[in-house]
Design a protein around this motif. Sequence first.
Motif, PDB file in Angstrom:
ATOM      1  N   TYR A 189       0.821  -1.209   0.000  1.00  0.00           N
ATOM      2  CA  TYR A 189       0.000   0.000   0.000  1.00  0.00           C
ATOM      3  C   TYR A 189       0.860   1.267   0.000  1.00  0.00           C
ATOM      4  O   TYR A 189       1.679   1.473   0.885  1.00  0.00           O
ATOM      5  N   THR A 216     -13.522  -5.654   2.557  1.00  0.00           N
ATOM      6  CA  THR A 216     -13.606  -4.194   2.634  1.00  0.00           C
ATOM      7  C   THR A 216     -12.245  -3.584   2.918  1.00  0.00           C
ATOM      8  O   THR A 216     -11.856  -2.566   2.325  1.00  0.00           O
ATOM      9  N   ALA A 217     -11.494  -4.199   3.803  1.00  0.00           N
ATOM     10  CA  ALA A 217     -10.156  -3.713   4.140  1.00  0.00           C
ATOM     11  C   ALA A 217      -9.224  -3.800   2.929  1.00  0.00           C
ATOM     12  O   ALA A 217      -8.418  -2.892   2.682  1.00  0.00           O
ATOM     13  N   ASP A 220     -10.320  -1.079   0.443  1.00  0.00           N
ATOM     14  CA  ASP A 220      -9.950   0.253   0.921  1.00  0.00           C
ATOM     15  C   ASP A 220      -8.520   0.601   0.521  1.00  0.00           C
ATOM     16  O   ASP A 220      -8.247   1.707   0.038  1.00  0.00           O
ATOM     17  N   ARG A 221      -7.614  -0.337   0.716  1.00  0.00           N
ATOM     18  CA  ARG A 221      -6.211  -0.083   0.400  1.00  0.00           C
ATOM     19  C   ARG A 221      -5.957  -0.143  -1.108  1.00  0.00           C
ATOM     20  O   ARG A 221      -5.182   0.632  -1.650  1.00  0.00           O
ATOM     21  N   HIS A 224      -7.681   3.045  -2.996  1.00  0.00           N
ATOM     22  CA  HIS A 224      -7.380   4.404  -2.544  1.00  0.00           C
ATOM     23  C   HIS A 224      -6.685   5.208  -3.641  1.00  0.00           C
ATOM     24  O   HIS A 224      -7.034   6.357  -3.909  1.00  0.00           O
TER      25      HIS A 224
END
Length: 257
Positions: A189, A216-217, A220-221, A224
């Motif tokens: 990330y 979801t985690a 998210d990364r 982004h």
Amino acid sequence: MILTERLYEAFQQLGWGRIPEIVHQHAEEAAKENISYLAFLDKLLHEELEAKHHRNLQTRTKLARLPYQKTLAQFDFSFQPTIDERRIKDLATMRFVEHQENLVFLGPPGVGKTHLVVALALEAIALRYSVYFITAHDLVQTLQQAHQTNTMKQKVRMFLKADLLIIDEIGYPKMDAAHFFFQIISERYEKGSIILTSNKWFGSWGEIFGDTVLATAILDRLLHHSVTINIKGRATELKKRKKLGSFKHELMENNDM
């Protein structure tokens, strides 16, 4: 003879492989055409650099572990009108790699996702970026085995060191140990670019990973700093079948004549 031996010894110490093959030919040409010493040296060094670049390109391509080699020129954009050709060619400049951004290709099986990522990988290699290609299933399986053999740090490092990591075929099959996949996404990330392909839309990733919170985690990364290419075109296999069907139809017509 002594001079020749000294030259070849120097070539070997310098790691020059092409010049020993061409030095006599160019020396004879230089003598016949009265080429200056500097021009003669320039030609030799230019060929050596070209040969070195070609060797490096071959090495980087081999280390990338691509499933095959297909270029952007070989991709039929006219068959996939939902893909913006100019956008893909802009991605081929690898600016997204410079900015540690990600790229996600979504679409049903057979629409050319892997062809496009392989083509982009070849463009990246040509621009001297390091690339590593692996399927999502093999990635997780490799990390599972590494966990069992206490070699996790080495394997994770392997997936982190490439400038561009390509993870193909997310969605088939489902992942049993998705936390290993999350670890790679998390570690890279904002540090290194990833290209992913999936036959499932983001809303289905909870099912793929067997955990909605983990999915979801990951998203998210991943999303982004990213570009998502949605391919809604026809499968390339259908295109092949149509061509084959057209050929068979023409063949039958010719046989009837």
